[in-house]
Design an enzyme around this catalytic site. Structure first.
Site, PDB file in Angstrom:
ATOM      1  N   HIS A   1       9.203  -3.283   3.453  1.00 23.47           N
ATOM      2  CA  HIS A   1       8.773  -3.511   2.065  1.00 23.47           C
ATOM      3  C   HIS A   1       9.993  -3.829   1.185  1.00 23.47           C
ATOM      4  O   HIS A   1       9.938  -4.726   0.337  1.00 23.47           O
ATOM      5  CB  HIS A   1       8.095  -2.267   1.497  1.00 23.47           C
ATOM      6  CG  HIS A   1       6.829  -1.860   2.198  1.00 23.47           C
ATOM      7  ND1 HIS A   1       6.718  -0.713   2.929  1.00 23.47           N
ATOM      8  CD2 HIS A   1       5.611  -2.462   2.248  1.00 23.47           C
ATOM      9  CE1 HIS A   1       5.481  -0.610   3.398  1.00 23.47           C
ATOM     10  NE2 HIS A   1       4.789  -1.663   3.012  1.00 23.47           N
TER      11      HIS A   1
ATOM     12  N   ARG B   1       2.213   2.784   9.422  1.00 17.65           N
ATOM     13  CA  ARG B   1       1.412   3.477  10.437  1.00 17.65           C
ATOM     14  C   ARG B   1       2.264   4.025  11.578  1.00 17.65           C
ATOM     15  O   ARG B   1       1.759   4.811  12.383  1.00 17.65           O
ATOM     16  CB  ARG B   1       0.330   2.540  10.981  1.00 17.65           C
ATOM     17  CG  ARG B   1      -0.768   2.263   9.952  1.00 17.65           C
ATOM     18  CD  ARG B   1      -1.942   1.509  10.540  1.00 17.65           C
ATOM     19  NE  ARG B   1      -3.096   1.512   9.668  1.00 17.65           N
ATOM     20  CZ  ARG B   1      -3.444   0.525   8.834  1.00 17.65           C
ATOM     21  NH1 ARG B   1      -2.727  -0.581   8.788  1.00 17.65           N
ATOM     22  NH2 ARG B   1      -4.503   0.631   8.063  1.00 17.65           N
TER      23      ARG B   1
ATOM     24  N   GLN C   1      -2.615 -12.549   7.452  1.00 17.00           N
ATOM     25  CA  GLN C   1      -2.839 -12.219   6.038  1.00 17.00           C
ATOM     26  C   GLN C   1      -2.108 -13.214   5.135  1.00 17.00           C
ATOM     27  O   GLN C   1      -2.675 -13.706   4.150  1.00 17.00           O
ATOM     28  CB  GLN C   1      -2.340 -10.802   5.744  1.00 17.00           C
ATOM     29  CG  GLN C   1      -2.302 -10.470   4.272  1.00 17.00           C
ATOM     30  CD  GLN C   1      -1.913  -9.017   4.025  1.00 17.00           C
ATOM     31  OE1 GLN C   1      -2.739  -8.136   4.103  1.00 17.00           O
ATOM     32  NE2 GLN C   1      -0.649  -8.790   3.736  1.00 17.00           N
TER      33      GLN C   1
ATOM     34  N   GLN D   1     -10.304  -2.900   1.984  1.00 12.31           N
ATOM     35  CA  GLN D   1      -9.822  -3.572   3.190  1.00 12.31           C
ATOM     36  C   GLN D   1      -9.847  -2.665   4.422  1.00 12.31           C
ATOM     37  O   GLN D   1      -9.389  -3.059   5.491  1.00 12.31           O
ATOM     38  CB  GLN D   1      -8.435  -4.169   2.967  1.00 12.31           C
ATOM     39  CG  GLN D   1      -7.300  -3.174   2.846  1.00 12.31           C
ATOM     40  CD  GLN D   1      -6.023  -3.850   2.393  1.00 12.31           C
ATOM     41  OE1 GLN D   1      -5.925  -4.336   1.274  1.00 12.31           O
ATOM     42  NE2 GLN D   1      -5.035  -3.909   3.272  1.00 12.31           N
TER      43      GLN D   1
ATOM     44  N   MET E   1       0.843  -1.203   0.000  1.00 17.91           N
ATOM     45  CA  MET E   1       0.000   0.000   0.000  1.00 17.91           C
ATOM     46  C   MET E   1       0.876   1.248   0.000  1.00 17.91           C
ATOM     47  O   MET E   1       0.398   2.345   0.332  1.00 17.91           O
ATOM     48  CB  MET E   1      -0.946  -0.012   1.206  1.00 17.91           C
ATOM     49  CG  MET E   1      -1.903  -1.195   1.168  1.00 17.91           C
ATOM     50  SD  MET E   1      -3.426  -0.901   2.083  1.00 17.91           S
ATOM     51  CE  MET E   1      -2.793  -0.650   3.715  1.00 17.91           C
TER      52      MET E   1
ATOM     53  N   LEU F   1       8.679  -2.379  11.734  1.00 23.07           N
ATOM     54  CA  LEU F   1       8.443  -1.263  10.820  1.00 23.07           C
ATOM     55  C   LEU F   1       7.025  -1.361  10.278  1.00 23.07           C
ATOM     56  O   LEU F   1       6.531  -2.446   9.966  1.00 23.07           O
ATOM     57  CB  LEU F   1       9.435  -1.301   9.656  1.00 23.07           C
ATOM     58  CG  LEU F   1      10.907  -1.126  10.009  1.00 23.07           C
ATOM     59  CD1 LEU F   1      11.748  -1.056   8.739  1.00 23.07           C
ATOM     60  CD2 LEU F   1      11.135   0.126  10.848  1.00 23.07           C
TER      61      LEU F   1
ATOM     62  N   GLU G   1      11.879  -0.066   5.021  1.00 32.89           N
ATOM     63  CA  GLU G   1      12.823  -1.184   4.838  1.00 32.89           C
ATOM     64  C   GLU G   1      12.131  -2.548   4.857  1.00 32.89           C
ATOM     65  O   GLU G   1      12.640  -3.502   4.268  1.00 32.89           O
ATOM     66  CB  GLU G   1      13.909  -1.141   5.920  1.00 32.89           C
ATOM     67  CG  GLU G   1      14.926  -0.013   5.740  1.00 32.89           C
ATOM     68  CD  GLU G   1      15.726  -0.136   4.435  1.00 32.89           C
ATOM     69  OE1 GLU G   1      15.998  -1.272   4.008  1.00 32.89           O
ATOM     70  OE2 GLU G   1      16.050   0.913   3.854  1.00 32.89           O
TER      71      GLU G   1
HETATM   72  P1  AMP Z   1       1.374  -2.909   3.473  1.00 30.21           P
HETATM   73  O1  AMP Z   1       1.969  -1.851   2.592  1.00 30.21           O
HETATM   74  O2  AMP Z   1       1.293  -2.532   4.912  1.00 30.21           O
HETATM   75  O3  AMP Z   1       0.099  -3.481   2.921  1.00 30.21           O
HETATM   76  O4  AMP Z   1       2.406  -4.116   3.443  1.00 30.21           O
HETATM   77  C1  AMP Z   1       2.798  -4.719   2.248  1.00 30.21           C
HETATM   78  C2  AMP Z   1       3.613  -5.934   2.541  1.00 30.21           C
HETATM   79  O5  AMP Z   1       4.751  -5.561   3.311  1.00 30.21           O
HETATM   80  C3  AMP Z   1       2.843  -6.979   3.377  1.00 30.21           C
HETATM   81  O6  AMP Z   1       3.154  -8.271   2.879  1.00 30.21           O
HETATM   82  C4  AMP Z   1       3.405  -6.777   4.756  1.00 30.21           C
HETATM   83  O7  AMP Z   1       3.351  -7.932   5.565  1.00 30.21           O
HETATM   84  C5  AMP Z   1       4.841  -6.407   4.434  1.00 30.21           C
HETATM   85  N1  AMP Z   1       5.459  -5.697   5.567  1.00 30.21           N
HETATM   86  C6  AMP Z   1       4.995  -4.581   6.186  1.00 30.21           C
HETATM   87  N2  AMP Z   1       5.801  -4.249   7.212  1.00 30.21           N
HETATM   88  C7  AMP Z   1       6.794  -5.170   7.241  1.00 30.21           C
HETATM   89  C8  AMP Z   1       7.926  -5.380   8.091  1.00 30.21           C
HETATM   90  N3  AMP Z   1       8.200  -4.587   9.107  1.00 30.21           N
HETATM   91  N4  AMP Z   1       8.729  -6.436   7.817  1.00 30.21           N
HETATM   92  C9  AMP Z   1       8.449  -7.280   6.780  1.00 30.21           C
HETATM   93  N5  AMP Z   1       7.400  -7.138   5.953  1.00 30.21           N
HETATM   94  C10 AMP Z   1       6.581  -6.103   6.189  1.00 30.21           C
END
Ligand code: AMP
Length: 304
Positions: free
Chosen positions: A59, A212, A178, A86, A52, A209, A57
């Site tokens: 991502h 939010r 998820q 979502q 999103m 990380l 780091e």
């Molecule tokens: P989001 O942008 O929050 O939807 O996250 C996109 C992807 O990044 C999802 O698969 C998350 O699980 C992963 N993600 C978010 N934060 C972290 C983190 N701190 N360490 C590893 N993967 C992450």
């Protein structure tokens, strides 16, 4: 860039040669589908990282993992899409942090080949009425706290998988449930796709990380370290022992309440495969928790 790569971009891009060495940004479903067809025709495998945006780091570790999975000859595609489906009606959709120009730079530096960033109108055109719902693993924890969340996640991912046609998709262990729900959808609906789950990236202080984390004031940021401390305490509690989940939950609840702006949403102890809650927490049990720090809801999890 291989000859294949050059041919591929020339076919897929309406602007010949202009982006042979650059990351391609795609904003429409039809252009992304065209790109995916070219990859398929040339037998170029694709690893995909859905996000999103507001990248950090965590991502970027998924992007590195995607490259590792698919190799130099493959392609890495990242999507940036803040998926309204979502978010619940009282959640932070409008306030969700967005910084597309920074994200674009980070993706280019990380070696992403294609960045797919569709608009809401592209993803949910007027009259959209088809949803995908996983009905077992999505019921507890995040699903119980956010009733329409996983239906939105599985719907958008089913669409993205169809559009991008990856052979590998990489998700973070940060969103443990998820990843399990997506794996189940892929299995149940026969997507020809391998789901890879990559470890949680944390700050030096232990906070996972998250996009939010930007909402936190400096004081809240310090208080947010309590999530990690709770996971560590749970780990210590099961060393060489099996402990009742209910009593461990109460102990962790008190620990979390020590932070003035914290409010526990849930703590769950469960089997990492089935996500079924367990009565006894022991080595191998998974713990997940969601905690509000002020108005910001943070999640974390760990194997015990
Ligand atoms: P989001 O942008 O929050 O939807 O996250 C996109 C992807 O990044 C999802 O698969 C998350 O699980 C992963 N993600 C978010 N934060 C972290 C983190 N701190 N360490 C590893 N993967 C992450």
């Amino acid at each position: 860039m291989t000859l294949f790569g050059i041919v591929e971009i020339c076919i897929a891009s309406p602007v010949l040669f202009s982006n042979v060495f650059a990351m391609r940004v795609v904003q429409t479903v039809s252009a992304m589908q065209r790109q995916a067809r070219v990859w398929q025709t040339l037998h170029v495998p694709v690893a995909f990282v859905p996000t999103m945006g507001s990248l950090h780091e965590g991502h970027l570790s998924l992007v590195a993992r995607a490259r590792q999975e698919i190799g130099r000859e493959g392609r890495v595609a990242v999507s940036i899409y803040v998926n309204p489906a979502q978010f619940g009606p009282h959640e932070d959709l409008a306030a969700y942090p967005r910084n597309f120009s920074r994200d674009k730079k980070l993706c280019a530096q990380a070696g992403v080949d294609v960045l797919f960033a569709p608009s809401d109108r592209e993803m949910y055109p007027a009259g959209f009425s088809t949803y995908v719902a996983e009905e077992r693993l999505s019921q507890g924890m995040e699903g119980a706290a956010r009733p329409t969340h996983f239906r939105g996640v599985t719907t958008v991912l089913a669409k993205l998988f169809h559009i991008v046609q990856p052979s590998v998709a990489v998700f973070g262990a940060k969103d443990f449930q998820q990843a399990a729900v997506v794996q189940k959808m892929v299995q149940d609906l026969n997507f020809p796709l391998k789901i890879v789950v990559s470890p949680i990236v944390r700050e030096p202080g232990g906070l996972a990380l998250s996009s939010r984390n930007k909402y936190l004031t400096p004081s809240q940021h310090r208080q947010a370290a309590i999530l990690r401390r709770a996971l560590e305490r749970a780990r210590e509690a099961v060393v060489g022992a099996s402990v009742p989940a209910a009593s461990l939950r109460e102990e962790l609840r008190a620990l979390i309440a020590s932070q003035p702006e914290s409010r526990l949403d849930y703590i769950e102890f469960f089997d990492p495969q089935t996500l079924a809650p367990v009565h006894q927490a022991k080595r191998g049990t998974q713990i997940a928790l969601a905690v509000f720090i002020g108005k910001t809801r943070l999640i974390d999890n760990a194997p015990l």
